[in-house]
Design an enzyme around this catalytic site. Structure first.
Site, PDB file in Angstrom:
ATOM      1  N   ILE A 430      43.455  51.054  43.711  1.00  0.00           N
ATOM      2  CA  ILE A 430      42.067  51.023  43.251  1.00  0.00           C
ATOM      3  C   ILE A 430      41.076  50.708  44.360  1.00  0.00           C
ATOM      4  O   ILE A 430      39.864  50.678  44.118  1.00  0.00           O
ATOM      5  CB  ILE A 430      41.892  50.016  42.088  1.00  0.00           C
ATOM      6  N   SER A 432      40.586  49.900  49.036  1.00  0.00           N
ATOM      7  CA  SER A 432      41.118  49.495  50.332  1.00  0.00           C
ATOM      8  C   SER A 432      39.960  49.142  51.235  1.00  0.00           C
ATOM      9  O   SER A 432      38.834  49.586  51.034  1.00  0.00           O
ATOM     10  CB  SER A 432      41.963  50.616  50.963  1.00  0.00           C
ATOM     11  N   GLY A 434      39.697  47.719  55.565  1.00  0.00           N
ATOM     12  CA  GLY A 434      40.269  47.048  56.719  1.00  0.00           C
ATOM     13  C   GLY A 434      41.779  47.011  56.625  1.00  0.00           C
ATOM     14  O   GLY A 434      42.442  48.045  56.556  1.00  0.00           O
ATOM     15  N   LYS A 453      46.503  42.359  45.731  1.00  0.00           N
ATOM     16  CA  LYS A 453      45.877  42.524  47.041  1.00  0.00           C
ATOM     17  C   LYS A 453      46.980  42.426  48.083  1.00  0.00           C
ATOM     18  O   LYS A 453      47.665  41.402  48.170  1.00  0.00           O
ATOM     19  CB  LYS A 453      44.820  41.443  47.278  1.00  0.00           C
ATOM     20  N   ASP A 545      30.360  31.736  49.675  1.00  0.00           N
ATOM     21  CA  ASP A 545      29.895  33.129  49.563  1.00  0.00           C
ATOM     22  C   ASP A 545      29.590  33.470  48.109  1.00  0.00           C
ATOM     23  O   ASP A 545      30.091  34.453  47.556  1.00  0.00           O
ATOM     24  CB  ASP A 545      30.950  34.079  50.128  1.00  0.00           C
TER      25      ASP A 545
END
Length: 683
Positions: A430, A432, A434, A453, A545
């Protein structure tokens, strides 16, 4: 009839091989490329695979890796077809696990000799297993008499056999053990040598079982099962404690058995010897086999099944002895444990708390009732458990490495069998970016969709990414909160790493931004995120973040904070070795970055609150509080510009926004809980 799979993209060569083999009485199955070949292999389970090296899409090496990574096909003989002068391919294929190769062009005689040699080897391994087990059964029956069952079932039974004439139920602890890499051991030995290996190992393993009053020993292949019950022993020590004692002594016996292997089979290239042991307590049904009065009793039931499942889990986790909480709760004091975990049982709506057993501190009663050697050799046992676990962990890592490498090359097309990884079915890719690939998968136990992941951690440039990957799991594994993403599992090999996490079909919060965002919805999201921040901050974690793309939407409309890849543990960062923010580093997303992050100063829980304030302003106003034509100007506004005014309809919320977005961290809310109190009062 032997089934042989031919995988070759050259139609003429493929047809010639198929015709030759068919004429010789084999069943030939053919495929024009690696992916079709893999599908055929999984559907037919061939006795031999012959594959060309150079094929489009999935070549012969990738097909070989996929076969070796598939538990059902891993031992299938595999021959590679190479060009006459392609020595590099020959060496690479043999290193990757190919059993033989043929150089093109080849004659009919060369093909048949190679095929028959591989089939003879396969038959020999099967014969070694059968004869080895038969010899073992005879010798062990003589050595241990009535303590060893006379039947040789195909697997440890769960249900009562149809020829049992009566049964009774006892509460007991079941021990199940098996040898790691037994097939690899067996294929390097002659039939009589396999028999010697099994007999010697089981004799050594049975001694601590019998010494600790284990009964009803059963053997299946390289597996051993024993039952420990208070009603069978005459010992005052709990059955669970005696089972743990036996398991630790078996680990020491396996450790010493390596010396015997090294002396008996020197220079034979045997893989490292290791075992795994599972322990579970509960009701066990003892079924009488044979005529009335026969002493041969077969232990069956869910407790047996679960003990066997725990043994399998030792392989998955790289542990030596794994016990359920039911065993630990009744085992008494002094049991030394390592890692604690939970285990979902496939096919059952059941989760077990499990523990890694690493040693035992014995008392006077233990020494009196048969555990003196456990005390005298405690340090040796601990070392043996560690060594055995290291061997198992390396094997697990190598298997995981092969699986993750295969996954990266997988094409997810209709009709293809999904890749299986540690209890997950991987259905499609689903995303990508890096060095990270993202896949959608299902948990095999319940069909729950999850996200995998996968990080390719090869190369020096990947080291920081790997640290963040490990950090994300380490941080989130502490937290169980409805508004924080759930992490199910993780794994690492030398070249890859993965995290299995919660899947959000509705995507991230950004999809809700716009005219449809109401005041009520914005405040509800704000409250849920304040709760999430309170949860992570209470564990000493700063996210660093906070932005809409890192807030995910659940199907029920609630939100969950996600993506902790650059989060930092303020309590344990130093001890865990996590990357620290150096002076001048800028970490975060510019539109939502706190002033202290802009200039590289210390980041605290109040930094997350600033970012939440920016998001809350955007949800209420429909635009970000600070916009600029360049990154430098945008960051300058975070440092110096006043917080803009909200629309008049939301003016009563301006004090909350101003406090959240204060330039001085000391002027902001001291905690997410304090913010939550104000949000709860807002209409």
């Amino acid at each position: 009839m032997h089934v042989i799979l031919i995988v070759e993209d050259d139609d003429a060569i493929r047809s010639n091989i198929s015709r030759l083999l068919t004429l010789e009485g084999f069943e030939a199955v053919s495929a024009a490329d690696g992916r079709s070949g893999l599908a055929h292999a999984r559907a037919r389970a061939p006795d031999l695979i012959i594959s060309d090296v150079n094929m489009p899409d999935m070549d012969g090496f990738a097909l070989l890796a996929a076969i070796r990574a598939d538990a059902a096909l891993a031992t299938t003989p595999f021959m590679l077809l190479t060009a006459l002068d392609d020595r590099n391919s020959m060496r690479r294929g043999m290193t990757a696990g190919a059993d033989d190769y043929l150089s093109k062009p080849f004659t009919r005689t060369e093909l048949l000799e190679a095929v028959n040699a591989q089939l003879r080897k396969k038959n020999l391994v099967d014969a070694r297993m059968a004869s080895g087990l038969a010899a073992l059964e005879t010798r062990l029956r003589t050595a241990f008499g009535s303590d060893i069952g006379g039947r040789q079932p195909e697997a440890f039974a769960v249900e009562a056999p149809p020829d049992s004439d009566d049964a009774h139920v006892i509460n007991a602890t079941v021990l199940v053990s098996s040898i790691r890499n037994f097939t690899s051991l067996a294929e390097k030995l002659e039939a009589n040598e396999v028999s010697q290996l099994l007999t010697e190992y089981f004799e050594r393993s049975c001694q601590p079982v019998l010494k600790n009053s284990g009964r009803h020993l059963k053997f299946v292949g390289d597996g051993l099962m024993a039952v420990f019950a208070n009603t069978l022993s005459g010992s005052p020590l709990p059955a669970q404690r005696r089972a743990i004692s036996a398991a630790l002594a078996m680990a020491l016996a396996a450790h010493e058995f390596r010396d015997w292997l090294a002396q008996r089979f020197a220079a034979r290239g045997l893989p490292p010897f290791a075992i795994g042991i599972g322990l579970h307590s509960g009701e066990v049904t003892l079924c009488r086999m044979g005529p009335p009065g026969s002493p041969d009793l077969m232990p069956v039931g869910d407790t047996v099944s679960l003990a066997a499942r725990l043994e399998v889990a030792t392989r998955e986790r790289g542990w030596t002895v794994l016990a359920s909480r039911a065993v630990m709760e009744a085992a008494g004091d002094g049991i030394e444990v390592g890692t604690r975990d939970t285990l979902a049982v496939p096919g059952k709506n059941l989760t077990l708390d499990v523990l890694e057993i690493t040693g035992m501190v014995t008392g006077i009663d233990d020494k009196i009732h048969g555990m003196a050697s456990l005390t005298e050799r405690a340090s040796e046992i601990s070392a043996a458990v560690r060594t055995n676990s290291d061997i198992t962990a390396r094997a697990v890592k190598e298997a995981l490495q092969s699986k993750l490498a295969t996954l990266k090359e997988q094409r997810f097309e209709p009709g293809n069998e999904p890749v299986r990884l540690k209890g997950y079915r991987v259905t499609r890719k689903i995303g990508s970016g890096g060095m990270t690939e993202v896949y959608l998968a299902e948990r095999e136990t319940d069909g729950l969709p999850i996200v995998l992941k996968v990080l390719d951690s090869r190369g020096k440039e990947a080291s920081e990414h790997l640290v963040r990957f490990i950090q994300e799991y380490a941080l989130l594994s502490k937290i169980n909160h409805p508004h924080v993403i759930r992490i199910h599992d993780q794994g690492f090999s030398d070249e890859h790493a993965y995290i299995a996490m919660e899947y959000f079909e509705r995507g991230d919060l950004r999809t809700l931004f716009g005219p449809g965002m109401t005041r009520v919805r914005a405040l509800e999201i704000g409250r849920q995120l304040a709760q999430a921040l309170a949860a992570i901050h209470s564990h000493g974690i700063v996210h660093r973040d906070i932005k809409p793309e890192n807030v995910m939407l659940r199907s029920d409309g609630s939100v969950a904070l996600a993506d902790f890849g650059i989060a930092k543990s303020m309590l344990q960062a130093e001890s865990l070795g996590f990357t620290q923010t150096r002076h001048g580093d800028v970490v975060g997303t510019p539109f939502y970055m706190s002033p202290e992050q802009v200039i590289g100063k210390a980041v605290t829980v109040r930094s997350d609150l600033y970012s939440l304030g920016v998001m809350l302003f955007e949800m209420l106003d429909g635009r970000r509080p600070f916009m600029a034509e360049s990154l430098e100007l945008l960051l300058a506004k975070h440092l110096h510009a006043d917080t803009p005014a909200l629309p008049v309809v939301h003016a009563d919320l301006q004090p909350i926004i101003n406090r959240l977005m204060a330039k001085n961290p000391d002027a902001r809310y001291a905690s997410a809980q304090a913010l939550l109190a104000d949000l709860n009062q807002a209409a």
